[in-house]
Structures are given as C-alpha cells and as structure tokens.
Write a protein that holds these residues in place. Sequence first.
Motif: not given
Length: 274
Positions: A223-224, A245
């Motif tokens: 995530n990211g 991401d």
Amino acid sequence: MKKSFFLGLLGIIFSTMGYGQTSTETFETESHGSKSFTDNGVIFTIITHTGGFDIQGNYPGTGWSGTSNDNRYIDNSGAGNVVTNASFSIKTTSNLFKVNRFWIFLSDTSLNQTVAGTLTVTGKINGVTKFTQTKTTGFATSLGSTNGHTLIDLTNLNGQNYSNIVIDQLQITLGGAYVYAGLDAFTWVKDSGIVLATEDTQISGKLKVYPNPTHGELNIDINGKNAAQIYSSEGKLVKTTYLKDGHNRTNIDELPNGVYLIKVGTETKKIIKK
C-alpha cells in the motif's frame, strides 16, 4: 526542481534506514551469574564452549569500563576447574550486529599476566565463520592504567578491519598459558534496519511477497509507493527495487540460492531462493 528535491529526500530516508546504533555494554546492571545480558533492547546469550563463562559481580573494582574501574564483566572464575583453551561466545538470535571493540583481562590460574598466551577472535553468522584472527602479542602484563585489561580493537586487529562485518555471534578463545578471561566494555553496533527472526515479521500486514520459496520471480504487493531493500543472510544489501502502489513484479535471478530478507518500510519478510 520538485523531482530533484524528491530524489534527495529519498536518499536521506534510505540512508537513515541503514543507520547503525553504537552501544557499549559494561554489564553494571546485569545480575551476577547470569548467562545473558540485554543492551540497547537486544538480548545476548553467553554460550560457554569450554570453561564456564557468565556475568561476574562478586569482585568490585576489578573490571574496566574503558575509562575507569568498574564492577561487573563476563568471566570464567566460577567455572571450578580452570581449563586450557577456554572459549565462549556472545550471541543473539534476534538482531545482526557488528563489533567495534572490547577490553579483556587475560592471565593464568594465579592471575599472572606475564605468561605467554594467545587470543582468537571469531565472528560467525548462522554458524558460518565470517572472520577469525589470533592475537599473540601486545597484551597487558600488569594492572597499569587499564586495570590489567587489553583493548581489542576490531577496526585494526592484526592490521585488519573486521568492524564492518555483520555477525550474530562473537567467539573468544584463549590459547597458550591463558586460562582466565574477563571481558568488559563490549562496544557493538546494532543494525536497526535488519532484524532476523524464525518467523516472518509483519507489522502492518500490508506487505505481501510471493511465491516463497521462489526460483527468482517475486510478486510484491504494498500500500503506497516505497522501496524494497533485499539483504543477504550476512546482512549485506544486495538489491534495491522501487515499488509503485499495489502490485509489483521483480526478480532476483542474479542472486545465488539462499535465504534473504526483504525490507519495505517498517516491514521485513524472509524469502528463500531455490
């Protein structure tokens, strides 16, 4: 301009992630007779190979902190029968570390320091020797200004620098007429970016790495945006991959088969290449 700033910021972040924390353990808060000690949040075990080593706290003023006399240290005075080739290790199974220096008192059974002896210093990781060196001269022969202790400096041990080698075990072995050892002021470097564990460490649960084991190809879900840093079992950074991401694909075809640690942000996963 923004791009240059962003790249510079990334450099600062990733160099900080590899920062090592130096600490000196003088054993003053450890318990007499203990076969382990804790320093800078890391638990070390004192493993006797020959001779019976543990924390000594019964003889105040006989240790050396590196600047003055102190009261506690590791020794084999409680072993009963003193034996030749006495040997012990300082080992941790949770963190990799590097050793800068330590001070050691060496003598025969009567605490006579003028005898001839040797000291072998060995660094290991996962039971594999990464370095070994035997010192034969330059030992303290009287109490003098260091309370009888000799500085063992791994930045220059017999002309070699071993202070940058990552290990999980430091072994000390006596030779010749040396049968007693008292080790104090153990200065080491904790690598805050690398943590070994028998199980995968997952802090936030947002990192997924598969297949594991792998023949080379890796899928990394995060995530990211971030960077994946891959370390060998020796603690050496062998590859860095920048991630977007979501789902990412990379490979470690160029790396030898073995166990690796992949670190993304604050999360670390153990991976095996077959």
